[in-house]
Scaffold this motif. Structure first.
Motif, PDB file in Angstrom:
ATOM      1  N   LYS A  51      41.735  48.686  35.059  1.00 17.80           N
ATOM      2  CA  LYS A  51      42.744  47.638  35.242  1.00 17.80           C
ATOM      3  C   LYS A  51      44.042  48.078  34.576  1.00 17.80           C
ATOM      4  N   GLY A  52      45.149  47.513  35.077  1.00 15.14           N
ATOM      5  CA  GLY A  52      46.458  47.783  34.490  1.00 15.14           C
ATOM      6  C   GLY A  52      46.636  47.051  33.175  1.00 15.14           C
ATOM      7  N   GLY A  53      47.622  47.482  32.390  1.00 13.44           N
ATOM      8  CA  GLY A  53      47.835  46.939  31.051  1.00 13.44           C
ATOM      9  C   GLY A  53      48.158  45.468  31.009  1.00 13.44           C
ATOM     10  N   ASP A  54      48.549  44.861  32.147  1.00 13.81           N
ATOM     11  CA  ASP A  54      48.877  43.437  32.137  1.00 13.81           C
ATOM     12  C   ASP A  54      47.630  42.571  31.939  1.00 13.81           C
ATOM     13  N   TYR A  55      46.431  43.167  31.989  1.00 13.40           N
ATOM     14  CA  TYR A  55      45.208  42.418  31.729  1.00 13.40           C
ATOM     15  C   TYR A  55      44.704  42.613  30.309  1.00 13.40           C
ATOM     16  N   SER A  56      45.415  43.379  29.489  1.00 18.16           N
ATOM     17  CA  SER A  56      44.952  43.691  28.139  1.00 18.16           C
ATOM     18  C   SER A  56      44.697  42.417  27.342  1.00 18.16           C
ATOM     19  N   GLY A  57      43.499  42.328  26.748  1.00 19.36           N
ATOM     20  CA  GLY A  57      43.171  41.194  25.895  1.00 19.36           C
ATOM     21  C   GLY A  57      42.667  39.984  26.629  1.00 19.36           C
ATOM     22  N   ARG A  58      42.618  40.000  27.965  1.00 23.29           N
ATOM     23  CA  ARG A  58      42.165  38.839  28.737  1.00 23.29           C
ATOM     24  C   ARG A  58      40.829  39.146  29.388  1.00 23.29           C
ATOM     25  N   GLU A  59      40.022  38.092  29.574  1.00 23.88           N
ATOM     26  CA  GLU A  59      38.738  38.235  30.256  1.00 23.88           C
ATOM     27  C   GLU A  59      38.987  38.462  31.740  1.00 23.88           C
ATOM     28  N   LEU A  60      38.418  39.508  32.281  1.00 21.38           N
ATOM     29  CA  LEU A  60      38.596  39.804  33.696  1.00 21.38           C
ATOM     30  C   LEU A  60      37.751  38.865  34.547  1.00 21.38           C
ATOM     31  N   PRO A  61      38.249  38.435  35.700  1.00 23.73           N
ATOM     32  CA  PRO A  61      37.436  37.584  36.589  1.00 23.73           C
ATOM     33  C   PRO A  61      36.156  38.274  37.034  1.00 23.73           C
ATOM     34  N   GLU A  62      36.190  39.598  37.100  1.00 22.09           N
ATOM     35  CA  GLU A  62      35.018  40.353  37.559  1.00 22.09           C
ATOM     36  C   GLU A  62      34.138  40.832  36.408  1.00 22.09           C
ATOM     37  N   ALA A  63      34.374  40.300  35.200  1.00 18.35           N
ATOM     38  CA  ALA A  63      33.680  40.805  34.009  1.00 18.35           C
ATOM     39  C   ALA A  63      32.164  40.676  34.122  1.00 18.35           C
ATOM     40  N   GLU A  64      31.664  39.570  34.672  1.00 11.95           N
ATOM     41  CA  GLU A  64      30.220  39.365  34.744  1.00 11.95           C
ATOM     42  C   GLU A  64      29.567  40.405  35.650  1.00 11.95           C
ATOM     43  N   SER A  65      30.197  40.705  36.778  1.00 15.01           N
ATOM     44  CA  SER A  65      29.664  41.728  37.678  1.00 15.01           C
ATOM     45  C   SER A  65      29.619  43.081  36.993  1.00 15.01           C
ATOM     46  N   LEU A  66      30.645  43.396  36.227  1.00 18.22           N
ATOM     47  CA  LEU A  66      30.685  44.673  35.511  1.00 18.22           C
ATOM     48  C   LEU A  66      29.608  44.738  34.442  1.00 18.22           C
ATOM     49  N   ARG A  67      29.365  43.615  33.765  1.00 21.29           N
ATOM     50  CA  ARG A  67      28.318  43.596  32.736  1.00 21.29           C
ATOM     51  C   ARG A  67      26.942  43.820  33.365  1.00 21.29           C
ATOM     52  N   LYS A  68      26.700  43.182  34.505  1.00 26.00           N
ATOM     53  CA  LYS A  68      25.408  43.342  35.172  1.00 26.00           C
ATOM     54  C   LYS A  68      25.150  44.792  35.563  1.00 26.00           C
ATOM     55  N   LEU A  69      26.201  45.490  35.975  1.00 27.23           N
ATOM     56  CA  LEU A  69      26.065  46.881  36.392  1.00 27.23           C
ATOM     57  C   LEU A  69      26.062  47.856  35.219  1.00 27.23           C
ATOM     58  N   GLY A  70      26.476  47.379  34.056  1.00 28.45           N
ATOM     59  CA  GLY A  70      26.610  48.280  32.920  1.00 28.45           C
ATOM     60  C   GLY A  70      27.818  49.187  33.060  1.00 28.45           C
ATOM     61  N   ALA A  71      28.807  48.765  33.849  1.00 35.12           N
ATOM     62  CA  ALA A  71      29.990  49.591  34.086  1.00 35.12           C
ATOM     63  C   ALA A  71      30.962  49.492  32.908  1.00 35.12           C
ATOM     64  N   GLU A  72      31.670  50.570  32.673  1.00 32.72           N
ATOM     65  CA  GLU A  72      32.688  50.619  31.617  1.00 32.72           C
ATOM     66  C   GLU A  72      34.006  50.092  32.169  1.00 32.72           C
ATOM     67  N   THR A  73      34.730  49.317  31.369  1.00 37.05           N
ATOM     68  CA  THR A  73      36.065  48.835  31.762  1.00 37.05           C
ATOM     69  C   THR A  73      37.117  49.589  30.962  1.00 37.05           C
ATOM     70  N   VAL A  74      38.084  50.156  31.674  1.00 37.47           N
ATOM     71  CA  VAL A  74      39.180  50.885  31.032  1.00 37.47           C
ATOM     72  C   VAL A  74      40.493  50.221  31.429  1.00 37.47           C
ATOM     73  N   VAL A  75      41.287  49.860  30.431  1.00 28.78           N
ATOM     74  CA  VAL A  75      42.599  49.275  30.680  1.00 28.78           C
ATOM     75  C   VAL A  75      43.656  50.339  30.425  1.00 28.78           C
ATOM     76  N   LEU A  76      44.430  50.652  31.449  1.00 27.88           N
ATOM     77  CA  LEU A  76      45.483  51.655  31.348  1.00 27.88           C
ATOM     78  C   LEU A  76      46.843  50.963  31.246  1.00 27.88           C
TER      79      LEU A  76
END
Length: 450
Positions: free
Chosen positions: A407-432
């Motif tokens: 995700k872009g830096g404008d999401y830094s510090g905020r819960e992503l709407p897709e966070a639950e899906s990412l947690r289920k998959l065990g995917a890493e989230t990187v904010v650039l």
């Protein structure tokens, strides 16, 4: 010109987990394997078809595939090498996982319950019939999961030579097969007792199965071939250094023999060729030596799902990101380039026009979804684009199963709407970090102010 080799049968997913084992577990006298690599490959009919395609033959594989993670991995492994005619599979893909260390298999774990129930109907049946009519030869690679039995009626219409690699849980081969290729253990089960050795088994099976020829494969001892007339002959393997991993040798034998019969070689020559190819296959490391290359992707365009499956199948790291990407600008390009550098492929999930309107307002997007996808796809750092119609990319993420979500830096510090899906998959989230002063909203505002 000869027609294609049509392979019919059950495709499995084989996985080799390779590592080193230098110590025992403290809680049980079992080796601890430090995993170093995971190598998936097609098994069963899929392996036989892939091996024939690697010989340069035109191959069509008629097989059942499930819409699960293992099934999608199989599609990625087979894409670009041969044509696949998929048949619905009831249940989950059968997966056989070998844990190996120092070239030795320590344990095999089998999962999946997939079976084919009922034959193809309607348009699918017409497609299979059309494929069989063009066949130069047919290889039935039966692994007891129902694929061979579901096509018995259509196989009865085939004029080309049929090579049948049987399975104890599968149907009896059709009468008139050009060659039936049981292993010695399978021949024991196919023959009524008492078992009197492979020579007698081959002779008895020719009569019992109404075949033109039967070759009982004997591993390192080659094969014994019995003909319709009753005579038999031993076919020894070539003198090679040998190998330890015999996994897939039967598929190699059957594929090579079927190609030889397609090319109108006598059955004895076909079996001799199959024995030689199987021996060389084992000497080269067997199925464990098969490493599908990213070159399978070829030059033709691929869908996002196909690329995702192929990257994972090759042990790669899949990166994904999402957004509207309306009025593509330097900030977008910078983000995408940096995202692509995190792994082996980048898939961009793009809001559809309807989704963008719900998110940005009635006057957005400025650029339609197909144009936005076309521009993104033209960037060298983007491997594929997926358009999604939902308010969030959660469903797209679950279909792609990326290792990293960017995700872009404008999401830094905020819960992503897709966070639950990412947690289920065990995917890493990187904010650039975003590029300062670059935004679509700013560009639109500047255009209106001009």
């Amino acid at each position: 010109m000869n027609g294609p080799l049509v392979v019919i049968g059950d495709t499995l997913l084989d996985v080799d987990i390779e590592g080193s084992a230098e110590r025992l577990a403290p809680d049980a006298p079992v080796p601890v394997v430090d995993v170093e690599a995971r190598h998936p490959r097609p098994g069963g009919a899929g392996l036989a078809a892939l091996l024939a395609a690697r010989d340069g033959a035109e191959v069509v594989l008629v097989t059942a595939l499930a819409d699960d993670e293992s099934g999608r991995t199989l599609r990625g492994l087979l894409n670009g090498r041969l044509r696949v005619v998929p048949v619905p599979l009831r249940g989950s893909t059968v997966c056989k996982t070998r844990v190996r260390a120092a070239g030795q298999t320590l344990v095999r774990l089998d999962t999946g319950d997939g079976h084919v129930v009922g034959g193809p109907a309607g348009e699918l049946a017409r497609t299979v019939r059309s494929v069989l009519r063009t066949a130069g030869a047919v290889l039935v690679s039966d692994y007891g999961r129902g694929m061979a039995g579901s096509l018995l009626d259509l196989l009865g219409e085939v004029d080309a030579p049929i090579v049948w690699d049987p399975h104890p849980k599968g149907p009896s081969p059709l009468a008139g097969c050009a060659l039936i290729t049981p292993s010695e253990s399978e021949a024991r089960l196919l023959c009524p007792p008492p078992y009197a050795g492979p020579d007698e088994a081959a002779r008895r099976l020719v009569k019992a199965l109404h075949a033109r020829a039967v070759a009982v494969t004997l591993g390192a001892d080659g094969a014994v071939l019995a003909h319709e007339g009753g005579h038999h002959t031993r076919i020894p393997p070539p003198l090679l250094d040998g190998g330890h991993d015999v996994c897939g040798a039967g598929d190699r034998f059957a594929a090579a023999a079927a190609l030889a019969l397609r090319d109108r070689l006598p059955v004895e020559d076909a079996v001799a060729l199959g024995v030689g190819e199987a021996a060389r296959f084992v000497e080269a490391g067997g199925a464990a030596a098969i490493r599908p290359s990213r070159a399978q992707m070829g030059d033709r365009p691929r869908t996002a799902i196909e690329i995702a499956d192929l990257v994972r199948a090759n042990g790669g790291r899949l990166i994904a990101t999402g957004g509207c990407f309306d009025l593509l600008h330097a900030g977008h390009v910078s983000l995408l380039r940096r995202a692509r550098a995190l792994g082996d492929a980048l898939i961009v999930c793009v809001n559809s026009d309807a989704s963008a309107r719900r998110l940005k307002g009635p006057n957005r997007p400025v650029v339609g979804q197909q144009d936005r996808a076309e521009v993104l796809g033209a960037l060298g750092c983007v491997d594929a684009v997926m358009i999604f119609d939902e308010d969030t990319p959660a469903e797209a993420i679950e279909r792609l199963r990326p290792h990293v979500w960017v995700k872009g830096g404008d999401y830094s510090g905020r819960e992503l709407p897709e966070a639950e899906s990412l947690r289920k998959l065990g995917a890493e989230t990187v904010v650039l970090a975003s590029v300062p002063g670059r935004s679509t909203t700013g560009i639109i505002a500047a255009m209106h102010a001009a």
